[in-house]
Design a protein around this motif. Sequence first.
Motif, short mmCIF file in Angstrom:
data_model
loop_
_atom_site.label_atom_id
_atom_site.label_comp_id
_atom_site.label_asym_id
_atom_site.label_seq_id
_atom_site.Cartn_x
_atom_site.Cartn_y
_atom_site.Cartn_z
N PRO A 99 81.54 84.37 63.13
CA PRO A 99 81.95 83.60 61.97
C PRO A 99 81.56 84.33 60.68
N ARG A 100 82.33 84.10 59.65
CA ARG A 100 82.06 84.71 58.35
C ARG A 100 81.11 83.81 57.56
N VAL A 101 80.14 84.44 56.92
CA VAL A 101 79.15 83.64 56.18
C VAL A 101 79.78 82.85 55.04
N TRP A 102 80.90 83.33 54.53
CA TRP A 102 81.53 82.64 53.39
C TRP A 102 82.45 81.50 53.83
N THR A 103 82.58 81.25 55.13
CA THR A 103 83.44 80.15 55.59
C THR A 103 82.65 78.98 56.16
N VAL A 104 81.33 79.08 56.16
CA VAL A 104 80.50 78.00 56.72
C VAL A 104 79.77 77.27 55.61
N SER A 106 76.58 76.04 55.74
CA SER A 106 75.13 76.26 55.65
C SER A 106 74.71 77.40 56.57
N HIS A 107 73.49 77.87 56.35
CA HIS A 107 72.95 78.91 57.21
C HIS A 107 72.78 78.39 58.64
N GLU A 108 72.37 77.14 58.77
CA GLU A 108 72.20 76.54 60.09
C GLU A 108 73.53 76.54 60.86
N TYR A 110 76.01 78.56 60.37
CA TYR A 110 76.31 79.95 60.69
C TYR A 110 75.61 80.37 61.98
N PHE A 111 74.31 80.12 62.07
CA PHE A 111 73.57 80.55 63.25
C PHE A 111 74.01 79.81 64.50
N ASN A 112 74.40 78.55 64.38
CA ASN A 112 74.93 77.81 65.54
C ASN A 112 76.24 78.43 66.03
N LEU A 113 77.14 78.75 65.11
CA LEU A 113 78.41 79.38 65.48
C LEU A 113 78.20 80.79 66.02
N TYR A 114 77.26 81.50 65.43
CA TYR A 114 76.93 82.86 65.89
C TYR A 114 76.43 82.81 67.33
N ARG A 115 75.53 81.87 67.59
CA ARG A 115 75.00 81.69 68.95
C ARG A 115 76.13 81.40 69.94
N GLN A 116 77.08 80.56 69.54
CA GLN A 116 78.21 80.24 70.40
C GLN A 116 79.04 81.48 70.73
N LYS A 117 79.20 82.35 69.73
CA LYS A 117 79.95 83.60 69.96
C LYS A 117 79.24 84.44 71.01
N GLN A 164 80.56 87.24 43.31
CA GLN A 164 80.62 86.75 41.93
C GLN A 164 79.56 87.46 41.08
N ASN A 165 78.37 87.60 41.63
CA ASN A 165 77.29 88.34 41.00
C ASN A 165 76.27 88.68 42.08
N ASP A 166 75.31 89.52 41.72
CA ASP A 166 74.36 89.99 42.73
C ASP A 166 73.54 88.85 43.34
N ARG A 167 73.09 87.91 42.55
CA ARG A 167 72.28 86.79 43.05
C ARG A 167 73.09 85.94 44.03
N GLN A 168 74.30 85.58 43.63
CA GLN A 168 75.16 84.75 44.49
C GLN A 168 75.45 85.47 45.81
N PHE A 169 75.73 86.78 45.72
CA PHE A 169 76.06 87.55 46.92
C PHE A 169 74.86 87.65 47.86
N PHE A 170 73.67 87.85 47.29
CA PHE A 170 72.45 87.89 48.10
C PHE A 170 72.25 86.57 48.83
N GLU A 171 72.40 85.46 48.13
CA GLU A 171 72.24 84.14 48.76
C GLU A 171 73.26 83.94 49.88
N LEU A 172 74.50 84.38 49.64
CA LEU A 172 75.56 84.24 50.62
C LEU A 172 75.27 85.07 51.88
N MET A 173 74.76 86.27 51.69
CA MET A 173 74.55 87.21 52.80
C MET A 173 73.22 87.05 53.51
N LYS A 174 72.37 86.15 53.07
CA LYS A 174 71.05 86.01 53.68
C LYS A 174 71.06 85.92 55.20
N PRO A 175 71.97 85.15 55.81
CA PRO A 175 71.94 85.11 57.28
C PRO A 175 72.13 86.48 57.92
N LEU A 176 72.93 87.34 57.31
CA LEU A 176 73.17 88.67 57.87
C LEU A 176 71.97 89.59 57.70
#
Length: 194
Positions: A99-104, A106-108, A110-117, A164-176
């Motif tokens: 799953p893509r981090v920008w389509t979920v 929450s982080h939770e 994301y990790f649930n969908l990742y586990r399913q994969k 959008q900016n570095d802070r937003q991108f960092f927050e978005l990519m945290k699960p990765l």
Amino acid sequence: MRVLLHIGQSKTGTSAIQAFLTLNRLSLGEAGVLYPAVKVGGMPIDLGAHNAVADSLVGKSQFPHLNADQYFSQFFNEAQRIDANLLILSAEHFFAGEPRVWTVASHEEYFNLYRQKVERLATYLKGHDISLVVYLRPQLDWLASAVSQTVRIDRLISDTPIYQNDRQFFELMKPLLRYSTLLDIWNDIIKPSA
């Protein structure tokens, strides 16, 4: 059969590894190693990487538009046909991708969908001796590289801006960037021998 999964991470020389495996596919096959090409209508399509295979595990269809059952059936049939003792699959999308981090939401989630994969992948590899290869970059280095690539291809991978900016991108990519969490999922589910 032994299965070697090269699961990424992106921006760690994965394309060079995949190019080497693709260019040496015939020699590898003669040595009992299968780096499979995908076949459509019996014709091999050299995609280089198995990202479409990885994404198919969550039902995402992209060229060549096969489902996970079709991919793995092809791979294991080909392995049997050439009497391969090692199957190599290489895809950055095993480690990330769908799953893509920008389509979920929450982080939770994301990790649930990742586990399913990863669980779905495990069903195809059950009974095989699995080894994992994963190359990781220091998180800040990976993030800097991901920012520049995302800015270049943003509109190709999403209808809405991802960066959008570095802070937003960092927050978005945290699960990765939570390498230990992601690798624990692989270890718990796949239980690789190496």
